[in-house]
Design a protein around this motif. Sequence first.
Motif, PDB file in Angstrom:
ATOM      1  N   MET A  83       0.854  -1.198   0.000  1.00 34.29           N
ATOM      2  CA  MET A  83       0.000   0.000   0.000  1.00 34.29           C
ATOM      3  C   MET A  83       0.888   1.247   0.000  1.00 34.29           C
ATOM      4  O   MET A  83       1.806   1.362   0.803  1.00 34.29           O
ATOM      5  CB  MET A  83      -0.929  -0.002   1.219  1.00 34.29           C
ATOM      6  N   ALA A  84       0.597   2.155  -0.925  1.00 39.05           N
ATOM      7  CA  ALA A  84       1.408   3.365  -1.043  1.00 39.05           C
ATOM      8  C   ALA A  84       1.106   4.317   0.104  1.00 39.05           C
ATOM      9  O   ALA A  84      -0.033   4.458   0.546  1.00 39.05           O
ATOM     10  CB  ALA A  84       1.133   4.052  -2.379  1.00 39.05           C
ATOM     11  N   LEU A  85       2.128   4.948   0.597  1.00 43.98           N
ATOM     12  CA  LEU A  85       1.977   5.918   1.678  1.00 43.98           C
ATOM     13  C   LEU A  85       1.380   7.214   1.149  1.00 43.98           C
ATOM     14  O   LEU A  85       1.698   7.659   0.062  1.00 43.98           O
ATOM     15  CB  LEU A  85       3.326   6.194   2.327  1.00 43.98           C
ATOM     16  N   ALA A  86       0.519   7.839   1.941  1.00 46.74           N
ATOM     17  CA  ALA A  86      -0.055   9.127   1.567  1.00 46.74           C
ATOM     18  C   ALA A  86       0.953  10.251   1.728  1.00 46.74           C
ATOM     19  O   ALA A  86       0.887  11.268   1.037  1.00 46.74           O
ATOM     20  CB  ALA A  86      -1.306   9.406   2.399  1.00 46.74           C
ATOM     21  N   ALA A  87       1.897  10.081   2.624  1.00 46.96           N
ATOM     22  CA  ALA A  87       2.939  11.078   2.863  1.00 46.96           C
ATOM     23  C   ALA A  87       4.122  10.386   3.523  1.00 46.96           C
ATOM     24  O   ALA A  87       3.982   9.301   4.106  1.00 46.96           O
ATOM     25  CB  ALA A  87       2.433  12.218   3.745  1.00 46.96           C
ATOM     26  N   LEU A  88       5.264  10.992   3.420  1.00 46.52           N
ATOM     27  CA  LEU A  88       6.467  10.424   4.016  1.00 46.52           C
ATOM     28  C   LEU A  88       6.520  10.804   5.492  1.00 46.52           C
ATOM     29  O   LEU A  88       6.513  11.991   5.829  1.00 46.52           O
ATOM     30  CB  LEU A  88       7.716  10.959   3.304  1.00 46.52           C
ATOM     31  N   PRO A  89       6.528   9.826   6.369  1.00 42.65           N
ATOM     32  CA  PRO A  89       6.578  10.143   7.812  1.00 42.65           C
ATOM     33  C   PRO A  89       7.884  10.860   8.160  1.00 42.65           C
ATOM     34  O   PRO A  89       8.954  10.504   7.661  1.00 42.65           O
ATOM     35  CB  PRO A  89       6.512   8.762   8.488  1.00 42.65           C
ATOM     36  N   TYR A  90       7.778  11.860   8.987  1.00 36.27           N
ATOM     37  CA  TYR A  90       8.962  12.626   9.380  1.00 36.27           C
ATOM     38  C   TYR A  90       9.593  11.982  10.598  1.00 36.27           C
ATOM     39  O   TYR A  90       8.926  11.722  11.604  1.00 36.27           O
ATOM     40  CB  TYR A  90       8.590  14.076   9.701  1.00 36.27           C
ATOM     41  N   HIS A  91      10.884  11.679  10.488  1.00 37.77           N
ATOM     42  CA  HIS A  91      11.632  11.122  11.605  1.00 37.77           C
ATOM     43  C   HIS A  91      12.866  11.982  11.850  1.00 37.77           C
ATOM     44  O   HIS A  91      13.593  12.313  10.915  1.00 37.77           O
ATOM     45  CB  HIS A  91      12.062   9.673  11.324  1.00 37.77           C
ATOM     46  N   GLU A  92      13.088  12.309  13.093  1.00 36.35           N
ATOM     47  CA  GLU A  92      14.291  13.054  13.431  1.00 36.35           C
ATOM     48  C   GLU A  92      15.503  12.146  13.300  1.00 36.35           C
ATOM     49  O   GLU A  92      15.527  11.055  13.891  1.00 36.35           O
ATOM     50  CB  GLU A  92      14.191  13.585  14.858  1.00 36.35           C
ATOM     51  N   PRO A  93      16.511  12.537  12.534  1.00 38.99           N
ATOM     52  CA  PRO A  93      17.691  11.675  12.389  1.00 38.99           C
ATOM     53  C   PRO A  93      18.454  11.569  13.701  1.00 38.99           C
ATOM     54  O   PRO A  93      18.475  12.506  14.507  1.00 38.99           O
ATOM     55  CB  PRO A  93      18.521  12.376  11.310  1.00 38.99           C
ATOM     56  N   GLY A  94      19.095  10.426  13.898  1.00 40.34           N
ATOM     57  CA  GLY A  94      19.870  10.210  15.111  1.00 40.34           C
ATOM     58  C   GLY A  94      21.140  11.044  15.109  1.00 40.34           C
ATOM     59  O   GLY A  94      21.598  11.539  14.076  1.00 40.34           O
ATOM     60  N   ILE A  95      21.748  11.169  16.280  1.00 38.42           N
ATOM     61  CA  ILE A  95      22.941  11.997  16.413  1.00 38.42           C
ATOM     62  C   ILE A  95      24.108  11.416  15.631  1.00 38.42           C
ATOM     63  O   ILE A  95      24.943  12.146  15.091  1.00 38.42           O
ATOM     64  CB  ILE A  95      23.307  12.164  17.912  1.00 38.42           C
ATOM     65  N   VAL A  96      24.177  10.077  15.515  1.00 43.30           N
ATOM     66  CA  VAL A  96      25.260   9.456  14.747  1.00 43.30           C
ATOM     67  C   VAL A  96      25.139   9.832  13.271  1.00 43.30           C
ATOM     68  O   VAL A  96      26.130  10.173  12.606  1.00 43.30           O
ATOM     69  CB  VAL A  96      25.247   7.926  14.937  1.00 43.30           C
ATOM     70  N   THR A  97      23.912   9.777  12.758  1.00 42.20           N
ATOM     71  CA  THR A  97      23.676  10.160  11.361  1.00 42.20           C
ATOM     72  C   THR A  97      24.040  11.621  11.132  1.00 42.20           C
ATOM     73  O   THR A  97      24.674  11.979  10.126  1.00 42.20           O
ATOM     74  CB  THR A  97      22.205   9.927  10.988  1.00 42.20           C
ATOM     75  N   ILE A  98      23.651  12.478  12.062  1.00 37.62           N
ATOM     76  CA  ILE A  98      23.964  13.911  11.927  1.00 37.62           C
ATOM     77  C   ILE A  98      25.475  14.136  11.913  1.00 37.62           C
ATOM     78  O   ILE A  98      26.006  14.886  11.075  1.00 37.62           O
ATOM     79  CB  ILE A  98      23.307  14.700  13.073  1.00 37.62           C
ATOM     80  N   LEU A  99      26.190  13.464  12.808  1.00 41.66           N
ATOM     81  CA  LEU A  99      27.636  13.645  12.883  1.00 41.66           C
ATOM     82  C   LEU A  99      28.336  13.117  11.629  1.00 41.66           C
ATOM     83  O   LEU A  99      29.271  13.745  11.124  1.00 41.66           O
ATOM     84  CB  LEU A  99      28.184  12.938  14.130  1.00 41.66           C
ATOM     85  N   ILE A 100      27.888  11.963  11.137  1.00 38.27           N
ATOM     86  CA  ILE A 100      28.520  11.384   9.937  1.00 38.27           C
ATOM     87  C   ILE A 100      28.322  12.298   8.739  1.00 38.27           C
ATOM     88  O   ILE A 100      29.269  12.612   8.003  1.00 38.27           O
ATOM     89  CB  ILE A 100      27.947   9.984   9.663  1.00 38.27           C
TER      90      ILE A 100
END
Length: 553
Positions: free
Chosen positions: A1-18
């Motif tokens: 089933m296709a999503l109506a919108a992309l859910p917003y997730h806050e990126p983790g601190i490791v992802t932000i640092l990388i």
Amino acid sequence: MALAALPYHEPGIVTILIQASFLIILNGINWVLDNAIYCGLVGQILIGVAWGTPGANWLSQEVQDTVMQLGYLGLILIVYEGGLSTSFGSLWSNIYLSGLVALIGITLPIGISYVLMELLGATPVQAFAAGAALCSTSLGTTFTILSTSGLEKSRLGVILSSAAMLDDVAGLVMVQVISNLGGSADSFSAVTVIRPVFVSIAFAVVVPAFCWAVVKPITKYVFSGPTTAEKEKSKVRGWICTPVSAFAAHTLILLGLVTGSTYAGTSNLFAAYIAGAVVNWWDALVSTTLQEQRPAPVTEKSVRKGQKASTSSGGQMTTPSPPTSDASTSLTDQPVSTTHEKLRGAVIYEHMCAPAMNSILKPFFFTSIGFSIPITQMFRGAIVWRGIVYTILMIFGKLACGIVLVRFTSTSAKVQLPEGQQSTETAASNETPDSQTGEQAPSANSKRKRQAPRKLPKPQSLYPSLMLGSAMVARGEIGFLISSLAESNGVFGTVEGGGSSDIFLVATWAILLCTIIGPVSIGAMVNRVKKLQKARAADTTKPDPLGGWGVES
């Protein structure tokens, strides 16, 4: 089933640092290496290897795909910027040299690549595919080198950029060929080659012809005539002559040609280069048209000539009236030319595109090259030494392009003295009085000098030749593209377990090392040339290391 919108997730601190470290180090290493040896792109390629799939794999697959896609947008803009710095006139005046350089750069790597039949037991089709990958020249690397070294408008830069473009057109034709080979020579057909070749020729001929037949008359009509000042005051003209509208027009030209070339079956990079050249040509045409409308400036010499003419015709000298109409016309037309200078393609690019290009899109492009290097599979002993041997052969295959710029001079040539000056000591030593006539006769020493055998000519400065050849060495994006296509389509053969073929790994070694060695070499030579030119500024008797090839074309 296709999503109506992309859910917003806050990126983790490791992802932000990388990702933050990825962007900061990309720009930091580029600044350091560009200021040191004009090859920051090499550091960005190595960062791509380290952060991407071949190395630590800190970036997710989705992020690497996004970086690669944005990087290709950066590549299109890099090539477009190269077109902006080149004019049709410069291309045409140097086309025979560019064509010869490109011909050498295409035929030699493909011909030399047939050593792989002995080196790796490759078939003729596989050797041809490897040579096709190594016959290209990295446009992104070429234009980046030219812009950082300041040689983009020199004759050397024009020859290099157009030869690199011709090489890449040939390489992108090879892409179409190899994508249709399917692993055997039986799938080879004439249409595979003819279509992209003729479409490329059509773009190179039809676009300039359209500009000459349609765009030029319209431009002459709009920007000439007595109504130029009135058009400047109109609301429509006021809206058109803005940076935003100029940016929109340039973008439409770029996207239109890129889209048309892609659907027609030729290189969208070639179309991007043509788009930049078209915008640059139109800017020059408008400037020429506006200059034709301006009257000749009133100088003291012209005033004296007018006074002399009036004196000789009427017998009395009269004071000429001030050229009020011409002056008013010049002042009226001045805003038009001033406005046009702000709307030039290079100026619009610098204000609208350069900030994002220099900090994000261009680094992403060179990083994406690093993503595609299978570094973990390349360090088997048999692959390493074959890759190094093949690299050396491919370096010589491109360095040979520099032979075209070699010029010779006689070693016995004398330094010319200023007109009207002669060395009295030299004249006295070379002449002796004749006892019978009392006239000066040549001495035996001067006769021996005239009878001495002429020395063999020696080459002039080899810096232009070496710089051209070194810049052509870098293969870059097109080489990886062709090699990857040949591998994925089975042209290089198949390996059990999903590993890469030996031919692909050897070709990747050559592409990688050439892409690093080329920019590093030319960066070192640019540094050396700039030092010699700086020393020449203090001592004008020293020759320019670039000679006529460094003159603006």
